[in-house]
Design a protein around this motif. Sequence first.
Motif, PDB file in Angstrom:
ATOM      1  N   LEU A   1      41.583 -18.607   5.150  1.00 23.91           N
ATOM      2  CA  LEU A   1      40.346 -18.869   5.903  1.00 23.91           C
ATOM      3  C   LEU A   1      40.358 -18.167   7.260  1.00 23.91           C
ATOM      4  O   LEU A   1      39.357 -17.588   7.690  1.00 23.91           O
ATOM      5  CB  LEU A   1      40.171 -20.376   6.101  1.00 23.91           C
ATOM      6  N   SER A   2      41.496 -18.233   7.927  1.00 22.51           N
ATOM      7  CA  SER A   2      41.611 -17.614   9.247  1.00 22.51           C
ATOM      8  C   SER A   2      41.444 -16.100   9.163  1.00 22.51           C
ATOM      9  O   SER A   2      40.762 -15.487  10.000  1.00 22.51           O
ATOM     10  CB  SER A   2      42.971 -17.964   9.849  1.00 22.51           C
ATOM     11  N   ARG A   3      42.051 -15.495   8.133  1.00 19.78           N
ATOM     12  CA  ARG A   3      41.943 -14.045   7.963  1.00 19.78           C
ATOM     13  C   ARG A   3      40.501 -13.632   7.661  1.00 19.78           C
ATOM     14  O   ARG A   3      39.978 -12.677   8.232  1.00 19.78           O
ATOM     15  CB  ARG A   3      42.876 -13.589   6.841  1.00 19.78           C
ATOM     16  N   GLN A   4      39.851 -14.373   6.770  1.00 20.03           N
ATOM     17  CA  GLN A   4      38.472 -14.058   6.412  1.00 20.03           C
ATOM     18  C   GLN A   4      37.536 -14.255   7.602  1.00 20.03           C
ATOM     19  O   GLN A   4      36.620 -13.458   7.835  1.00 20.03           O
ATOM     20  CB  GLN A   4      38.018 -14.942   5.245  1.00 20.03           C
ATOM     21  N   LYS A   5      37.791 -15.295   8.360  1.00 22.57           N
ATOM     22  CA  LYS A   5      36.978 -15.551   9.560  1.00 22.57           C
ATOM     23  C   LYS A   5      37.132 -14.422  10.571  1.00 22.57           C
ATOM     24  O   LYS A   5      36.157 -13.969  11.180  1.00 22.57           O
ATOM     25  CB  LYS A   5      37.393 -16.883  10.184  1.00 22.57           C
ATOM     26  N   SER A   6      38.351 -13.942  10.747  1.00 24.17           N
ATOM     27  CA  SER A   6      38.600 -12.841  11.688  1.00 24.17           C
ATOM     28  C   SER A   6      37.894 -11.564  11.244  1.00 24.17           C
ATOM     29  O   SER A   6      37.306 -10.845  12.065  1.00 24.17           O
ATOM     30  CB  SER A   6      40.103 -12.586  11.810  1.00 24.17           C
ATOM     31  N   ILE A   7      37.942 -11.295   9.934  1.00 28.38           N
ATOM     32  CA  ILE A   7      37.287 -10.089   9.401  1.00 28.38           C
ATOM     33  C   ILE A   7      35.777 -10.157   9.618  1.00 28.38           C
ATOM     34  O   ILE A   7      35.151  -9.200  10.091  1.00 28.38           O
ATOM     35  CB  ILE A   7      37.618  -9.919   7.899  1.00 28.38           C
ATOM     36  N   ASP A   8      35.183 -11.304   9.270  1.00 27.71           N
ATOM     37  CA  ASP A   8      33.730 -11.456   9.422  1.00 27.71           C
ATOM     38  C   ASP A   8      33.315 -11.432  10.890  1.00 27.71           C
ATOM     39  O   ASP A   8      32.293 -10.835  11.253  1.00 27.71           O
ATOM     40  CB  ASP A   8      33.272 -12.765   8.772  1.00 27.71           C
ATOM     41  N   THR A   9      34.102 -12.068  11.737  1.00 27.89           N
ATOM     42  CA  THR A   9      33.787 -12.085  13.175  1.00 27.89           C
ATOM     43  C   THR A   9      33.829 -10.681  13.757  1.00 27.89           C
ATOM     44  O   THR A   9      32.942 -10.286  14.532  1.00 27.89           O
ATOM     45  CB  THR A   9      34.785 -12.982  13.930  1.00 27.89           C
ATOM     46  N   LEU A  10      34.848  -9.921  13.384  1.00 30.15           N
ATOM     47  CA  LEU A  10      34.971  -8.548  13.874  1.00 30.15           C
ATOM     48  C   LEU A  10      33.804  -7.693  13.396  1.00 30.15           C
ATOM     49  O   LEU A  10      33.257  -6.887  14.161  1.00 30.15           O
ATOM     50  CB  LEU A  10      36.296  -7.952  13.397  1.00 30.15           C
ATOM     51  N   GLU A  11      33.400  -7.886  12.148  1.00 34.01           N
ATOM     52  CA  GLU A  11      32.278  -7.108  11.612  1.00 34.01           C
ATOM     53  C   GLU A  11      30.978  -7.446  12.334  1.00 34.01           C
ATOM     54  O   GLU A  11      30.195  -6.551  12.673  1.00 34.01           O
ATOM     55  CB  GLU A  11      32.129  -7.377  10.111  1.00 34.01           C
TER      56      GLU A  11
ATOM     57  N   PHE B   1      23.738 -10.660   6.451  1.00 36.90           N
ATOM     58  CA  PHE B   1      24.290 -10.854   7.797  1.00 36.90           C
ATOM     59  C   PHE B   1      24.245 -12.327   8.197  1.00 36.90           C
ATOM     60  O   PHE B   1      25.190 -12.850   8.796  1.00 36.90           O
ATOM     61  CB  PHE B   1      23.504 -10.008   8.799  1.00 36.90           C
ATOM     62  N   GLU B   2      23.164 -12.987   7.864  1.00 38.90           N
ATOM     63  CA  GLU B   2      23.057 -14.419   8.171  1.00 38.90           C
ATOM     64  C   GLU B   2      24.119 -15.224   7.424  1.00 38.90           C
ATOM     65  O   GLU B   2      24.668 -16.193   7.963  1.00 38.90           O
ATOM     66  CB  GLU B   2      21.658 -14.918   7.818  1.00 38.90           C
ATOM     67  N   THR B   3      24.412 -14.809   6.191  1.00 38.42           N
ATOM     68  CA  THR B   3      25.457 -15.487   5.416  1.00 38.42           C
ATOM     69  C   THR B   3      26.819 -15.308   6.069  1.00 38.42           C
ATOM     70  O   THR B   3      27.633 -16.244   6.110  1.00 38.42           O
ATOM     71  CB  THR B   3      25.486 -14.935   3.978  1.00 38.42           C
ATOM     72  N   LYS B   4      27.062 -14.099   6.597  1.00 37.63           N
ATOM     73  CA  LYS B   4      28.334 -13.858   7.295  1.00 37.63           C
ATOM     74  C   LYS B   4      28.456 -14.755   8.522  1.00 37.63           C
ATOM     75  O   LYS B   4      29.512 -15.344   8.778  1.00 37.63           O
ATOM     76  CB  LYS B   4      28.446 -12.390   7.705  1.00 37.63           C
ATOM     77  N   GLN B   5      27.385 -14.844   9.292  1.00 31.48           N
ATOM     78  CA  GLN B   5      27.412 -15.693  10.486  1.00 31.48           C
ATOM     79  C   GLN B   5      27.616 -17.164  10.115  1.00 31.48           C
ATOM     80  O   GLN B   5      28.384 -17.883  10.768  1.00 31.48           O
ATOM     81  CB  GLN B   5      26.113 -15.523  11.271  1.00 31.48           C
ATOM     82  N   LYS B   6      26.939 -17.586   9.059  1.00 33.88           N
ATOM     83  CA  LYS B   6      27.098 -18.963   8.601  1.00 33.88           C
ATOM     84  C   LYS B   6      28.514 -19.196   8.081  1.00 33.88           C
ATOM     85  O   LYS B   6      29.110 -20.262   8.304  1.00 33.88           O
ATOM     86  CB  LYS B   6      26.071 -19.256   7.503  1.00 33.88           C
ATOM     87  N   GLY B   7      29.060 -18.181   7.408  1.00 30.73           N
ATOM     88  CA  GLY B   7      30.423 -18.297   6.888  1.00 30.73           C
ATOM     89  C   GLY B   7      31.455 -18.439   7.992  1.00 30.73           C
ATOM     90  O   GLY B   7      32.451 -19.158   7.836  1.00 30.73           O
ATOM     91  N   ILE B   8      31.219 -17.765   9.118  1.00 29.06           N
ATOM     92  CA  ILE B   8      32.142 -17.874  10.260  1.00 29.06           C
ATOM     93  C   ILE B   8      32.161 -19.305  10.791  1.00 29.06           C
ATOM     94  O   ILE B   8      33.227 -19.875  11.067  1.00 29.06           O
ATOM     95  CB  ILE B   8      31.733 -16.883  11.370  1.00 29.06           C
TER      96      ILE B   8
END
Length: 256
Positions: free
Chosen positions: A100-110, A67-74
Amino acid sequence: MSRMMNDKYNIPSIYQGSKHKFEQATTVYLAESREKQEICLEAHSSLAKFADGQYQHLVRYTKSAVFETKQKGIVEAQVALEKLRKEPHTDEMKKMSSILSRQKSIDTLEVENTEKEKKNYLILAVKYYCQSLQCGDKHNLQVFRLVSLWLDNMSHDALADILNIELGNIPSYKFLPLLPQLSARISNDANNPFVHKLNKLLERCSVEHPHHTLPVLLSIVNLYLDKKYTHNLDSRALNKKNKEVGKQRNWQDPIL
């Protein structure tokens, strides 16, 4: 006339029969009520445990490296997108920006859904723990978990709303084992919703169970009296020592 009616309708026997039927009906009703109350208690307890289990699972997940990696990735994706916007708009840059925008949106939504789900399960757990404690005494130990969730989420607005509704309906004696932990959080901050609810709960415990509650509260009030007492003792001991030293010096001074 009255005697004739009594003989005709046998009022005493009718009364006894009606009384017997009423008692039978009352017994059946009470048995059904107890059974329904037991079912209600078990249902609330099971729902509370389930919601609490899901909440704990999500808490562990939000503290995990994944989860921390996802937040850092955003954050990193946002920084990269800002840099790409400053670059020339070539097809390669547009493609990279889109990915990048698509991946950021997916991670942010999750991340947002996870946090939202965690809050929902927290509210459900607290709500059903409260209702379980209201329904009966079989699961009284759940009060420890309820208070733990409350103290861990003191600034949670939605949780505060649930507690405003449910907390006052729980019998105060169920909180007596937790008085030391609760009283340690007493504060004079009247504008704090948590403090307001806590003070109300302790006030109710004091009124309904003074022999259990007041000694705990008085120990908080008189918390620093020991220091005052020991300070006075130290002052007296120091004065006594100074007097003894003074007398000894006077005795040792030569007589001229």
